[in-house]
Design a protein around this motif. Structure first.
Motif, short mmCIF file in Angstrom:
data_model
loop_
_atom_site.label_atom_id
_atom_site.label_comp_id
_atom_site.label_asym_id
_atom_site.label_seq_id
_atom_site.Cartn_x
_atom_site.Cartn_y
_atom_site.Cartn_z
N UNK A 64 0.81 -1.21 0.00
CA UNK A 64 0.00 0.00 0.00
C UNK A 64 0.85 1.26 0.00
N UNK A 65 2.06 1.19 0.55
CA UNK A 65 2.93 2.35 0.69
C UNK A 65 4.00 2.42 -0.41
N UNK A 66 3.91 1.61 -1.43
CA UNK A 66 4.95 1.57 -2.47
C UNK A 66 5.24 2.98 -2.99
N UNK A 67 6.52 3.36 -2.97
CA UNK A 67 6.91 4.70 -3.41
C UNK A 67 7.30 4.75 -4.88
N UNK A 68 7.35 3.59 -5.54
CA UNK A 68 7.68 3.56 -6.98
C UNK A 68 6.64 2.72 -7.72
N UNK A 69 5.41 3.19 -7.81
CA UNK A 69 4.38 2.40 -8.49
C UNK A 69 4.69 2.16 -9.97
N UNK A 70 5.53 2.99 -10.56
CA UNK A 70 5.90 2.79 -11.97
C UNK A 70 6.83 1.60 -12.15
N UNK A 71 7.33 1.03 -11.03
CA UNK A 71 8.20 -0.14 -11.12
C UNK A 71 7.43 -1.44 -11.03
N UNK A 72 6.15 -1.40 -10.71
CA UNK A 72 5.41 -2.63 -10.41
C UNK A 72 5.18 -3.50 -11.64
N UNK A 296 0.78 9.00 -12.78
CA UNK A 296 0.25 7.79 -13.41
C UNK A 296 -1.26 7.76 -13.44
N UNK A 297 -1.88 8.76 -12.84
CA UNK A 297 -3.34 8.79 -12.78
C UNK A 297 -3.91 7.77 -11.82
N UNK A 298 -3.15 7.43 -10.76
CA UNK A 298 -3.56 6.43 -9.78
C UNK A 298 -3.87 7.07 -8.44
N UNK A 299 -4.72 6.41 -7.66
CA UNK A 299 -5.00 6.85 -6.30
C UNK A 299 -4.00 6.22 -5.34
N UNK A 300 -3.58 6.97 -4.36
CA UNK A 300 -2.63 6.48 -3.36
C UNK A 300 -3.41 5.99 -2.15
N UNK A 301 -3.24 4.73 -1.79
CA UNK A 301 -4.06 4.11 -0.75
C UNK A 301 -3.86 4.74 0.62
N UNK A 302 -2.66 5.30 0.88
CA UNK A 302 -2.38 5.87 2.19
C UNK A 302 -2.39 7.39 2.17
N UNK A 303 -3.18 7.96 1.26
CA UNK A 303 -3.28 9.41 1.19
C UNK A 303 -3.76 9.95 2.54
N UNK A 304 -3.07 10.98 3.02
CA UNK A 304 -3.43 11.58 4.30
C UNK A 304 -2.67 11.02 5.49
N UNK A 305 -1.97 9.88 5.31
CA UNK A 305 -1.15 9.33 6.40
C UNK A 305 0.15 10.13 6.45
N UNK A 306 0.44 10.80 7.56
CA UNK A 306 1.63 11.65 7.62
C UNK A 306 2.91 10.85 7.75
N UNK A 307 4.02 11.47 7.36
CA UNK A 307 5.32 10.85 7.55
C UNK A 307 5.56 10.58 9.03
N UNK A 308 6.32 9.55 9.31
CA UNK A 308 6.53 9.14 10.69
C UNK A 308 7.60 10.01 11.35
N UNK A 309 7.44 10.28 12.63
CA UNK A 309 8.36 11.17 13.34
C UNK A 309 9.64 10.45 13.75
N UNK A 310 10.69 11.23 13.97
CA UNK A 310 11.96 10.68 14.46
C UNK A 310 11.78 10.05 15.83
#
Length: 330
Positions: A64-72, A296-310
Motif C-alpha cells: 500500500x505504501x509503495x513509493x515507486x508504483x511505476x516499477x510494479x 500515473x493517474x492512480x489513487x494512493x491508498x495511504x493518502x493523508x497518512x503523515x510521515x513518521x516522526x523521528x
C-alpha cells in the motif's frame, strides 16, 4: 521479459554478429535484455558502502505504501509531469488513439485507449511526458556497473540489484550477478524474498550480501497490506540467514505495521535467525512517492497518512533493542 535485443537499423544481434566479433569476443552472440527502471551509480542506502544500484521493473507485491508504483509492472507506463506541461495541445492532436484531452489545467489520459506508441513524447515541447522503463542488454548494464570501480578503490562498495522486485527478472538478474561476481565486484540484492526457495538458492553462489524486507508477521494482515502471503518469505529469510550476510529492512508504516504487537513479533522472529544475520534497518515511512501516483493517474491508498516522526522511529528501535535485536534507524 528476457528477449533478443534489436540494434538500430533493425538488425538483430545475431545478424549483426555474423562474421564479426561480439562484445565479449564471440561471434553470433545473442544478447540478453532486461527492463531497467533506472541505474543509480552512487548510493549509500542500498547495501554496504557505496553501491551502483540497478533498479529492475516488475513486482508481484502491491504494498500500500509503495513509493515507486511505476516499477510494479513490466509494461512501461506513461507519466505526465503537470508542472512542465505547456498545455499547447500538440500531444492531443498527435495521438492516433484519441486517448488525450485537455481538461481545465490538466491533460487527461484515457489509459485504456493509450497504446504507448510514443507520438506524444516526440512532440512534447517541455518533455512533460515520459515512459518509465528502458530495455537494456546485459553488456550495457554491466558496462555502467564496471565504470563505478573507481568509487570502490577509495571505499567499500559494489553492485546492488533492486526493483521493483529483482526476482521478477530472474534470469537477467542471475546473469548480471554471475558476471559481476566473476569480475571481483561485490554483489548485493534488495528483495522481498517472495519466490520459491530453490530460485533464491541459485543466486547464492554469486552473492555477498542480501537485503530483504520484513513487512508484517501476521500472514492475513500481510496479504491485506501487500497482496501476498508472508510464509514463503519468512522461510527464505531463515534459509539466507545461515548462508549470506543478511540485512533486514523494516519499513515502519503508520496504521499498517507500527503496532507494539507487530514490532515485538518481528523482533522475536529475528532472534530465531542464523549466525549470518547482520542487523535490521528501520525505514521511516515517507510521502515522497505520492507525486508518481498523480503522474500515473492512480489513487494512493495511504493518502493523508503523515510521515513518521523521528521520535516514533527511536521508540521502535528501543523496543527492538530491548528484545535483543540489533536495530538501526536508517
Amino acid at each position: 521479459i528476457i528477449q533478443f535485443t534489436r540494434v538500430p537499423g533493425g538488425e538483430s544481434a545475431q545478424e549483426m554478429g555474423r562474421g564479426k566479433t561480439g562484445v565479449r569476443g564471440q561471434s553470433n552472440e545473442v544478447q540478453m535484455e532486461g527492463i531497467v527502471l533506472k541505474i543509480d551509480r552512487c548510493s549509500k542506502h542500498d547495501g554496504p558502502g557505496v553501491r551502483t544500484v540497478v533498479f529492475l521493473k516488475g513486482c508481484p507485491l502491491r504494498c500500500l505504501w509503495c513509493s515507486t508504483p511505476d516499477s510494479q509492472r513490466l509494461e512501461p507506463p506513461l507519466l505526465h509531469m503537470e508542472t512542465l506541461c505547456a498545455q499547447c495541445g500538440r500531444c492531443v492532436s498527435s495521438c492516433p488513439e484519441q486517448a488525450l484531452q485537455i481538461s481545465g489545467e490538466n491533460v487527461e489520459i484515457d489509459r485504456e485507449r493509450c497504446k504507448l506508441c510514443g507520438r506524444c513524447l516526440e512532440v512534447c515541447l517541455n518533455n512533460a511526458r515520459r515512459v518509465s522503463g528502458t530495455r537494456m542488454t546485459l553488456d550495457e548494464v554491466y558496462t555502467i556497473v564496471d565504470r563505478s570501480r573507481g568509487f570502490w578503490t577509495r571505499m567499500p562498495g559494489g553492485l546492488t540489484i533492486s526493483g521493483g522486485e529483482m526476482l521478477c527478472q530472474f534470469e537477467f538478474s542471475k546473469a548480471l550477478l554471475a558476471r559481476c561476481h566473476e569480475a571481483g565486484i561485490n554483489t548485493n540484492i534488495e528483495t522481498s524474498c517472495f519466490a520459491p526457495m530453490e530460485k533464491i538458492r541459485e543466486l547464492l553462489p554469486y552473492l555477498d550480501h542480501v537485503c530483504c524486507d520484513v513487512k508484517h508477521m501476521d500472514d492475513a494482515t500481510h496479504k491485506k497490506l501487500t497482496g501476498v502471503s508472508n510464509r514463503q518469505i519468512l522461510e527464505n529469510i531463515r534459509m539466507i540467514s545461515h548462508e549470506k550476510d543478511l540485512i533486514l529492512r523494516y519499513p515502519v508504516i503508520p496504521t499498517c505495521n507500527d503496532s507494539d504487537e507487530n514490532i515485538e513479533a518481528t523482533a522475536d522472529f529475528i532472534k530465531t535467525l542464523g549466525h549470518r544475520f547482520n542487523r535490521v534497518d528501520l525505514l521511516p515511512y515517507h510521502e515522497y512517492g505520492t507525486v508518481t501516483y498523480q503522474r500515473l493517474g492512480l489513487e494512493y491508498a495511504l493518502a493523508g497518512v503523515p510521515s513518521i516522526s523521528r521520535e516514533k522511529m527511536l521508540a521502535v528501535k528501543e523496543r527492538m533493542v530491548a528484545r535483543g535485536v540489533r536495530a538501526v534507524v536508517a
